[in-house]
Scaffold this active site. Sequence first.
Site, PDB file in Angstrom:
ATOM      1  N   ARG A 261       0.663  -1.322  -0.092  1.00 33.01           N
ATOM      2  CA  ARG A 261       0.116   0.004   0.049  1.00 33.01           C
ATOM      3  C   ARG A 261       0.949   1.301   0.104  1.00 33.01           C
ATOM      4  O   ARG A 261       1.832   1.298   0.766  1.00 33.01           O
ATOM      5  CB  ARG A 261      -0.975   0.023   1.178  1.00 33.01           C
ATOM      6  CG  ARG A 261      -1.869  -1.177   1.135  1.00 33.01           C
ATOM      7  CD  ARG A 261      -2.875  -1.150   2.457  1.00 33.01           C
ATOM      8  NE  ARG A 261      -3.665  -2.384   2.189  1.00 33.01           N
ATOM      9  CZ  ARG A 261      -4.610  -2.575   3.031  1.00 33.01           C
ATOM     10  NH1 ARG A 261      -5.129  -1.585   4.278  1.00 33.01           N
ATOM     11  NH2 ARG A 261      -5.463  -3.882   3.037  1.00 33.01           N
ATOM     12  N   ARG A 276       1.761   1.515  10.435  1.00 31.82           N
ATOM     13  CA  ARG A 276       1.417   1.915   9.044  1.00 31.82           C
ATOM     14  C   ARG A 276       2.627   1.514   8.008  1.00 31.82           C
ATOM     15  O   ARG A 276       3.599   2.626   8.314  1.00 31.82           O
ATOM     16  CB  ARG A 276       0.779   3.359   9.074  1.00 31.82           C
ATOM     17  CG  ARG A 276       0.023   3.500   7.586  1.00 31.82           C
ATOM     18  CD  ARG A 276      -0.211   5.082   7.881  1.00 31.82           C
ATOM     19  NE  ARG A 276      -1.046   5.375   8.856  1.00 31.82           N
ATOM     20  CZ  ARG A 276      -2.525   5.282   8.743  1.00 31.82           C
ATOM     21  NH1 ARG A 276      -3.087   4.954   7.589  1.00 31.82           N
ATOM     22  NH2 ARG A 276      -3.312   5.366   9.924  1.00 31.82           N
ATOM     23  N   GLU A 348      -7.651   0.061  14.440  1.00 32.96           N
ATOM     24  CA  GLU A 348      -8.010  -1.024  13.608  1.00 32.96           C
ATOM     25  C   GLU A 348      -7.035  -2.107  13.626  1.00 32.96           C
ATOM     26  O   GLU A 348      -5.867  -1.890  13.275  1.00 32.96           O
ATOM     27  CB  GLU A 348      -8.605  -0.550  12.441  1.00 32.96           C
ATOM     28  CG  GLU A 348      -9.049  -1.519  11.519  1.00 32.96           C
ATOM     29  CD  GLU A 348      -9.104  -1.035   9.952  1.00 32.96           C
ATOM     30  OE1 GLU A 348      -8.972  -2.057   9.235  1.00 32.96           O
ATOM     31  OE2 GLU A 348      -8.952   0.001   9.774  1.00 32.96           O
ATOM     32  N   SER A 351     -11.174  -6.187  10.184  1.00 32.19           N
ATOM     33  CA  SER A 351     -12.230  -5.869   9.517  1.00 32.19           C
ATOM     34  C   SER A 351     -13.180  -6.699   8.769  1.00 32.19           C
ATOM     35  O   SER A 351     -12.671  -7.773   8.506  1.00 32.19           O
ATOM     36  CB  SER A 351     -12.100  -4.393   8.838  1.00 32.19           C
ATOM     37  OG  SER A 351     -11.344  -4.887   7.496  1.00 32.19           O
ATOM     38  N   ARG A 389       0.269  -4.986  12.657  1.00 33.54           N
ATOM     39  CA  ARG A 389      -0.807  -4.263  13.624  1.00 33.54           C
ATOM     40  C   ARG A 389      -0.721  -5.197  14.877  1.00 33.54           C
ATOM     41  O   ARG A 389      -0.916  -4.659  15.923  1.00 33.54           O
ATOM     42  CB  ARG A 389      -1.833  -3.929  13.121  1.00 33.54           C
ATOM     43  CG  ARG A 389      -1.806  -2.652  11.954  1.00 33.54           C
ATOM     44  CD  ARG A 389      -2.894  -1.902  11.771  1.00 33.54           C
ATOM     45  NE  ARG A 389      -2.637  -0.839  10.845  1.00 33.54           N
ATOM     46  CZ  ARG A 389      -3.573   0.313  10.578  1.00 33.54           C
ATOM     47  NH1 ARG A 389      -4.913   0.058  11.159  1.00 33.54           N
ATOM     48  NH2 ARG A 389      -3.215   1.335   9.664  1.00 33.54           N
TER      49      ARG A 389
END
Length: 426
Positions: A261, A276, A348, A351, A389
């Site tokens: 990403r 991140r 987060e 999900s 994460r």
Amino acid sequence: MIDLRLLREDPDRVRASQRARGEDVDIVDSLLAADELRRSSSVRFDALRGEQKQLGKQIPKATGDEKTALLQRAGELSAAVKAADAERDEAAARAQELLLGIGNLVHPDVPVGGEDDFTVRETLGTIRDFAAEGFEPKDHLELGQGLGAIDTERGAKVSGSRFYYLTGIGALLELALVNAAVAQATEAGFTPMITPALVKPRAMEGTGFLGQAAADVYHLEKDDYYLVGTSEVPLAAYHMEEILDADALPRRYAGFSPCFRREAGSYGKDTRGIFRVHQFDKVEMFCFVDPAEAEGELERLLAWEKQWLTSLELPFQVIDVASGDLGASASRKYDCEAWIPTQGKYRELTSASNCNEFQARRLQVRMREKGGAVRPLATLNGTLCAIPRTIVALLENHQQADGSVRVPQALRPYLGGREVLEPVST
């Protein structure tokens, strides 16, 4: 993409969905106009083509002035058919372009608003009181460096910012998480998959990642391949242009892959450590189901994610993501956010999203019902374990005063029975 028939029958519902997302509402009227032009130009083309065919049967039988007139009309018709064909194709292309620009219809129960307008569905686990334990918690990077598990300095030296090495026990911890997550998914009936990290534009566009999310995608222009940001993409495209028997549903896959990403728009956010990053590994759940089962499947995905985070002994909350924070493909999305002690907030970790028929229509994945009818099915996806994460949450929540980290019971079999990760001597 949405069903065009629904757009024609209930355009106000589509406008309301676009408005809730904070997206362009006028695109609905533009699409209605383009669709009407597409249909009218198609009718015109068919009429002209029909006349042309009839004329073709008459010319061989005609003689004299009649034949001359028919040949003149044939020439006129040939030009008119070509023009109508071009108009039809142009209108169809324009309608398709606009259709791809409309997000999935937002579920009516989704909270309306932006990133901060979510609602908390439930909170699970207990947040540790480090002050009562007599020490100040360290952040994951300091802990990871002490354990000889994380090296961001050399990651930046070799690849730039937001890259890292997992070393020693850090690498073993990733492998333990992957194996534990895949074991849980397999026990739940998912088929384990190792998926491609490079996909064609058709797969990326079909899953909805070349619209609002395009800025976050790496594109290899020379070869026209995309690096996936999640194995959701190759898993969704796995049955592209196929028809699955309803009796064979649901089909559930657990994909493991590297993810890439660009993190566009995240300048200055989470720059320390590995929360991140540009490249990471992830275990992703993906489901193909009968549309009538989609909402129930979303609840099942959430339950599996809660089971996973509970097994890691992490405090977390479940949120119903607000409409303006949904991806283009999702009708509804639940996030599980783990407590990060040094940040003093939930972040987060996993999900679960219900995409209904949206992706299936774009990828032409259909189901054959018992009566023989063929229709689009529904797709859902859920992150089970995004490795970096999860490591962040594990290190910070299970740290001890001496810099060691307690290993949750569920991970110990995958870490050679280790109960504690010990700091390394330097």
